[in-house]
Motif scaffolding. Structure first.
Motif, short mmCIF file in Angstrom:
data_model
loop_
_atom_site.label_atom_id
_atom_site.label_comp_id
_atom_site.label_asym_id
_atom_site.label_seq_id
_atom_site.Cartn_x
_atom_site.Cartn_y
_atom_site.Cartn_z
N GLN A 238 0.83 -1.21 0.00
CA GLN A 238 0.00 0.00 0.00
C GLN A 238 0.87 1.26 0.00
OE1 GLN A 238 -2.53 -0.49 3.42
NE2 GLN A 238 -3.73 -2.14 2.47
N HIS A 239 1.95 1.24 0.76
CA HIS A 239 2.86 2.39 0.78
C HIS A 239 3.60 2.53 -0.56
CE1 HIS A 239 2.53 3.72 4.98
NE2 HIS A 239 2.32 2.45 5.28
N VAL A 240 3.93 1.41 -1.19
CA VAL A 240 4.55 1.47 -2.52
C VAL A 240 3.61 2.14 -3.51
CG1 VAL A 240 5.35 0.10 -4.47
CG2 VAL A 240 6.11 -0.49 -2.18
N ASP A 241 2.32 1.82 -3.42
CA ASP A 241 1.34 2.45 -4.31
C ASP A 241 1.30 3.96 -4.11
OD1 ASP A 241 0.67 -0.01 -5.33
OD2 ASP A 241 -1.08 -0.29 -4.02
N ILE A 242 1.39 4.41 -2.85
CA ILE A 242 1.41 5.85 -2.56
C ILE A 242 2.62 6.51 -3.21
CG2 ILE A 242 1.71 7.55 -0.71
CD1 ILE A 242 0.09 5.65 1.10
N LEU A 243 3.77 5.85 -3.10
CA LEU A 243 4.99 6.42 -3.68
C LEU A 243 4.96 6.40 -5.20
CD1 LEU A 243 7.80 5.10 -1.31
CD2 LEU A 243 6.80 7.36 -1.41
N ASP A 244 4.41 5.35 -5.77
CA ASP A 244 4.27 5.31 -7.24
C ASP A 244 3.46 6.50 -7.74
OD1 ASP A 244 5.77 3.21 -8.24
OD2 ASP A 244 4.21 1.72 -7.92
N LYS A 248 4.81 9.59 -10.13
CA LYS A 248 4.11 9.95 -11.36
C LYS A 248 3.73 11.43 -11.37
CE LYS A 248 0.13 8.62 -14.20
NZ LYS A 248 -1.06 7.74 -14.31
N ALA A 249 3.22 11.93 -10.24
CA ALA A 249 2.82 13.33 -10.15
C ALA A 249 4.02 14.26 -10.27
CB ALA A 249 2.09 13.59 -8.83
N ASP A 250 5.13 13.88 -9.63
CA ASP A 250 6.32 14.73 -9.69
C ASP A 250 6.91 14.75 -11.09
OD1 ASP A 250 8.33 16.38 -8.30
OD2 ASP A 250 9.69 14.74 -8.83
N ARG A 251 6.90 13.64 -11.77
CA ARG A 251 7.42 13.60 -13.14
C ARG A 251 6.54 14.44 -14.08
NH1 ARG A 251 9.37 7.28 -13.16
NH2 ARG A 251 11.58 7.73 -12.81
N GLU A 252 5.24 14.40 -13.84
CA GLU A 252 4.34 15.22 -14.65
C GLU A 252 4.60 16.70 -14.39
OE1 GLU A 252 1.48 16.46 -17.27
OE2 GLU A 252 2.37 14.46 -17.02
N VAL A 316 24.33 22.39 -0.82
CA VAL A 316 25.11 23.21 -1.74
C VAL A 316 25.71 22.40 -2.89
CG1 VAL A 316 25.70 24.87 0.03
CG2 VAL A 316 27.21 22.94 -0.36
N ARG A 317 25.62 21.07 -2.82
CA ARG A 317 26.23 20.28 -3.88
C ARG A 317 25.22 19.75 -4.88
NH1 ARG A 317 31.17 19.34 -4.06
NH2 ARG A 317 30.85 17.64 -5.51
N ARG A 318 23.96 20.12 -4.76
CA ARG A 318 22.97 19.61 -5.68
C ARG A 318 22.31 20.73 -6.45
NH1 ARG A 318 23.73 14.88 -6.78
NH2 ARG A 318 21.61 14.77 -7.54
N ALA A 319 22.22 20.57 -7.75
CA ALA A 319 21.48 21.52 -8.55
C ALA A 319 19.99 21.34 -8.29
CB ALA A 319 21.78 21.29 -10.03
N TRP A 320 19.19 22.42 -8.51
CA TRP A 320 17.78 22.35 -8.16
C TRP A 320 17.06 21.20 -8.85
CZ3 TRP A 320 13.69 22.66 -11.54
CH2 TRP A 320 12.44 22.56 -10.93
N GLY A 321 17.30 21.01 -10.13
CA GLY A 321 16.56 20.00 -10.87
C GLY A 321 16.78 18.59 -10.37
N ASP A 322 17.91 18.34 -9.70
CA ASP A 322 18.21 17.01 -9.19
C ASP A 322 17.71 16.80 -7.77
OD1 ASP A 322 19.56 16.39 -11.52
OD2 ASP A 322 21.45 17.18 -10.76
N LYS A 323 17.11 17.82 -7.19
CA LYS A 323 16.76 17.76 -5.78
C LYS A 323 15.31 17.36 -5.55
CE LYS A 323 18.08 20.60 -2.73
NZ LYS A 323 18.28 21.84 -1.97
N LEU A 324 15.12 16.60 -4.51
CA LEU A 324 13.78 16.29 -4.03
C LEU A 324 13.71 16.88 -2.63
CD1 LEU A 324 11.24 14.75 -4.94
CD2 LEU A 324 12.13 12.76 -3.72
N GLU A 325 13.33 18.17 -2.58
CA GLU A 325 13.42 18.91 -1.33
C GLU A 325 12.50 18.32 -0.27
OE1 GLU A 325 12.56 22.87 -2.48
OE2 GLU A 325 14.54 23.22 -3.34
N LEU A 326 13.01 18.26 0.95
CA LEU A 326 12.22 17.72 2.04
C LEU A 326 10.95 18.53 2.26
CD1 LEU A 326 15.15 16.97 4.49
CD2 LEU A 326 13.67 15.27 3.42
N ALA A 327 11.09 19.85 2.26
CA ALA A 327 9.96 20.74 2.55
C ALA A 327 10.34 22.14 2.06
CB ALA A 327 9.67 20.75 4.06
N PRO A 328 9.40 23.09 2.14
CA PRO A 328 9.76 24.47 1.76
C PRO A 328 10.89 25.01 2.64
CG PRO A 328 7.37 24.22 1.91
CD PRO A 328 7.97 22.96 2.46
#
Length: 725
Positions: A238-244, A248-252, A316-328
């Motif tokens: 069930q948790h895998v389904d949530i992450l899937d 999908k939403a983030d890639r869109e 400081v070592r990650r470009a924005w596009g490669d980041k999955l930010e934890l929160a604002p």
């Protein structure tokens, strides 16, 4: 001179925006190298900015470190400048982490915490307290000081509670759970940490949760790690389904951002034309503004400059596009790079689906994830040839020290996918594909033996699985025993002993049976002490075989029935269920319970066919033939024998195909895999022995390396069903 400094800062800004980082650094270094002295605070700001640029855009850690250490010395003579001092401590801590100088990192963080303690109790102080405690916790867990790490995280959690930030609370609660999962001492402590995560997460408003995508992935993955460990596959799925859905939403969202960026660039190009009509220029300008606003709303939560972000939780070592930010912001660091998180989601999906025999989905995920990982590794110059035996990539000694950590993450993930591919192909009787993937694992290990240290025992275990699958039982037992020697994991040791015992039983002579009993006995006595039921189901399977060998059929039936019930209820491992059923069907036949034997064996054959498990199919068919002969059903005997011969021919062809390769001989030979002799290796400090470190709130990329890899990601390939006995 201040005007000169400001002019050089602005020029550096200009070059940085154009992506000309070398020129930006030269502008800033002109201030530091000037014959005329600038004010100390000007030099400090400049050196901090140079260091931040070097950390983000280069591997020149020594240069960055020297600037930071010089800035720190200058700050000692300045009585105030709290923010600059904290920023210097934070960046210097990152440098020490990247070069593996963990004692120096802990020392600098302790100084930072002492500064905060003597500076009051404002909001900025609390932010820095969270920042430094998070980094300190990471440094401590790298050294294996789990209790010290949890203490630092609890201090951060208390601080986050004081300034009423549920996002920060969630970050620290998740990190505490993460460390408990890595250590896995007291189950009650793990479950308490899990409940605390759930409570904090529920306290965050739904709209705010949607802005915390990184925390969503972090929290869900930690839940999956826990559920895989305790064999709760249903909830894990069930948790895998949530992450899937989240992936999908983030890639869109990223696809839309890319489209907006392309459209804005096209409009900017049109606006640069000198012959553009005034009315068209106005319309395009208005559209440009609208699209820019859409892009800004999609991308940012108010992005700060590099200098400002370093003061909070930016990586400081990650470009924005490669980041999955934890929160604002200010909690806009990351746990792992986005590509690694995406791959990890696929990995957990494979772990949940593979025991169910969902091989098509598993194969697609493994293929896509490995392609993604290989793209990331290529950025470090780590590539492989087209053929299995023509690898071409740098050895560990060729990697930049700062690249070892992140490359280690992807290398370990790649090995985990290959491990699951080997397991899947062996189940499907695809020996050639399994052999090639196993050879790949060996090649990666020989070139990166320090980073992939944890994989040595897994490779030996898989060599045993391969050897057993192709009928080389003596060699299989050897590799299982060696694998047990190469790991500190009690669970892995137990499973390898069980596997070795099954191989000895398969040899069939009295001496081998005695060796099997010696291996099974200790594991059987402690089987209820393990977390979850994988070890218990496997040892009951092997113990049932031994009891059958000793002609203690009723006792064997009781043990096997118990193991089958547990396997069916908790693991859902269809191959193991099928093999349990086959043995129980054979037992029923021996006890002249032909009605039950027929029913059980047909169920087993159905499962074996679904899994494309040819050895188990042949095993079932041979028992069924005996059943039909006993019942005098000549038609069924002939039909069964014909189908069995067809499957035997298929199996022999597959065996011949894999035997034809020199790699087959190398894999089954009773010789341990040897790593390349290196004149120099990366520092194999504790950070190389901790899997999926807790997230760095200040944005240090985390090391996914060695010793505890099976503890956190919990790759259950070490607990798969046995092959035909």
């Amino acid at each position: 001179m201040e005007a000169v400094a400001e002019g050089l800062w602005e020029l550096a800004d200009h070059h940085e925006k154009k992506g000309e980082m070398g020129k930006a650094v030269k502008c800033l270094e002109a201030i530091c190298q000037s014959q005329v002295s600038f004010l100390p605070i000007v030099e400090v700001r400049t050196r901090l900015r140079i260091a931040a640029l070097l950390l983000k855009h280069s591997h020149n850690l020594d240069h960055a470190k020297s600037h930071l250490e010089r800035a720190q010395l200058l700050l000692k003579s300045i009585p105030s400048c709290f923010e600059l001092k904290c920023r210097a401590y934070s960046l210097l801590s990152q440098c020490y982490h990247l070069v593996g100088a963990i004692p120096s990192q802990k020392q600098i963080l302790s100084k930072g915490l002492e500064l905060i303690a003597s500076s009051g109790d404002g909001f900025a102080m609390k932010l820095w307290t969270c920042n430094f405690n998070s980094q300190l916790a990471n440094a401590l867990v790298i050294e294996g000081d789990f209790q010290g790490s949890i203490s630092a995280l609890r201090r951060g959690y208390i601080c986050a509670t004081e300034f009423c930030s549920t996002e920060f609370q969630m970050f620290f609660a998740s990190s505490i759970l993460h460390v408990h999962l890595m250590q896995w001492g007291d189950l009650e402590l793990v479950e308490t940490a899990l409940r605390n995560c759930d409570e904090v997460w529920q306290s965050i408003d739904a709209p705010k949760r949607e802005q915390c995508l990184g925390l969503v992935f972090y929290n869900e993955l930690l839940h999956i790690f826990y559920q895989l460990q305790v064999c709760d596959y249903k909830n894990a799925g069930q948790h895998v389904d949530i992450l899937d859905a989240a992936v999908k939403a983030d890639r869109e969202r990223m696809r839309h951002i890319h489209q907006l960026t392309e459209e804005i660039d096209a409009i900017s190009q049109s606006l640069s034309r000198t012959d553009l009509h005034h009315r068209d220029r106005i319309a395009l300008s208005e559209k440009h503004v609208r699209l820019q606003e859409q892009l800004t709303s999609r991308i940012s939560n108010g992005k700060e400059t590099l200098q400002e972000a370093a003061a909070h939780f930016q990586n400081v070592r990650r470009a924005w596009g490669d980041k999955l930010e934890l929160a604002p912001a200010p909690l806009d660091g990351e746990w792992l790079p986005k590509a690694a998180v995406y791959a990890l989601v696929d990995l957990t999906a494979v772990l949940v689906a593979r025991p169910k025999g969902l091989f098509k989905d598993c194969g697609n995920r493994i293929q896509s994830a490995m392609h993604l990982i290989e793209e990331e590794l290529a950025k470090f110059g780590i590539t492989e040839g087209v053929k299995v035996d023509s690898f071409q990539f740098p050895a560990e000694v060729d990697l930049q020290h700062s690249a070892i950590w992140i490359a280690g993450v992807y290398l370990m993930l790649l090995m985990h996918f290959l491990e699951n591919k080997v397991a899947m192909e062996l189940t499907r009787t695809e020996f050639v594909e399994a052999r090639e993937s196993l050879v790949q694992m060996g090649n990666w290990f020989t070139c990166f033996p320090t980073i992939l240290q944890a994989c040595e025992s897994i490779i030996e275990m898989l060599r045993g699985q391969y050897a057993h699958s192709v009928g080389c039982f003596d060699e299989a037992a050897f590799h299982f025993v060696e694998a047990a020697k190469l790991t500190d994991s009690k669970s892995m040791q137990a499973m390898c002993q069980v596997y070795a015992a099954v191989s000895y039983v398969s040899i069939g002579d009295s001496e081998s049976t005695s060796q099997a009993l010696d291996l099974i006995g200790p594991v059987y006595r402690m089987m209820d002490s393990f977390v979850g039921v994988r070890e218990k189901t496997s040892v009951l399977f092997a113990y049932g075989l031994l009891l059958m060998k000793q002609h203690n059929l009723q006792e064997a039936r009781i043990r096997l029935a118990s193991g089958l019930q547990i396997t069916h209820s908790f693991l859902g491992n269809l191959q193991l269920v099928s093999q349990y059923l086959t043995i129980l069907g054979s037992l029923a036949l021996s006890l002249h319970d032909t009605g039950q034997a027929r029913e059980i064996l047909r169920s087993s054959l159905t499962l074996a066919k679904k899994l494309y498990d040819i050895p188990t199919q042949i095993w079932v068919l041979s028992v069924l033939t005996g059943l039909y002969e006993e019942l005098g059903e000549r038609g069924n005997v002939m039909e069964n024998s014909e189908y069995q011969k067809k499957k035997m021919d298929d199996l022999q062809k597959r065996l011949a195909d894999t035997h034809a390769s020199i790699h087959h001989v190398e894999l089954i030979s009773k010789v341990k895999l040897e790593a390349e002799e290196l004149h120099e290796r990366p520092v194999a400090g504790p950070s190389m022995r901790v899997n999926l470190d807790i997230p760095e709130s200040v944005g240090l990329k985390t090391a996914l390396a060695a010793r505890s890899s099976s503890r956190l990601v919990e790759l259950d390939t070490a607990r798969r069903g046995k092959r035909k006995v």
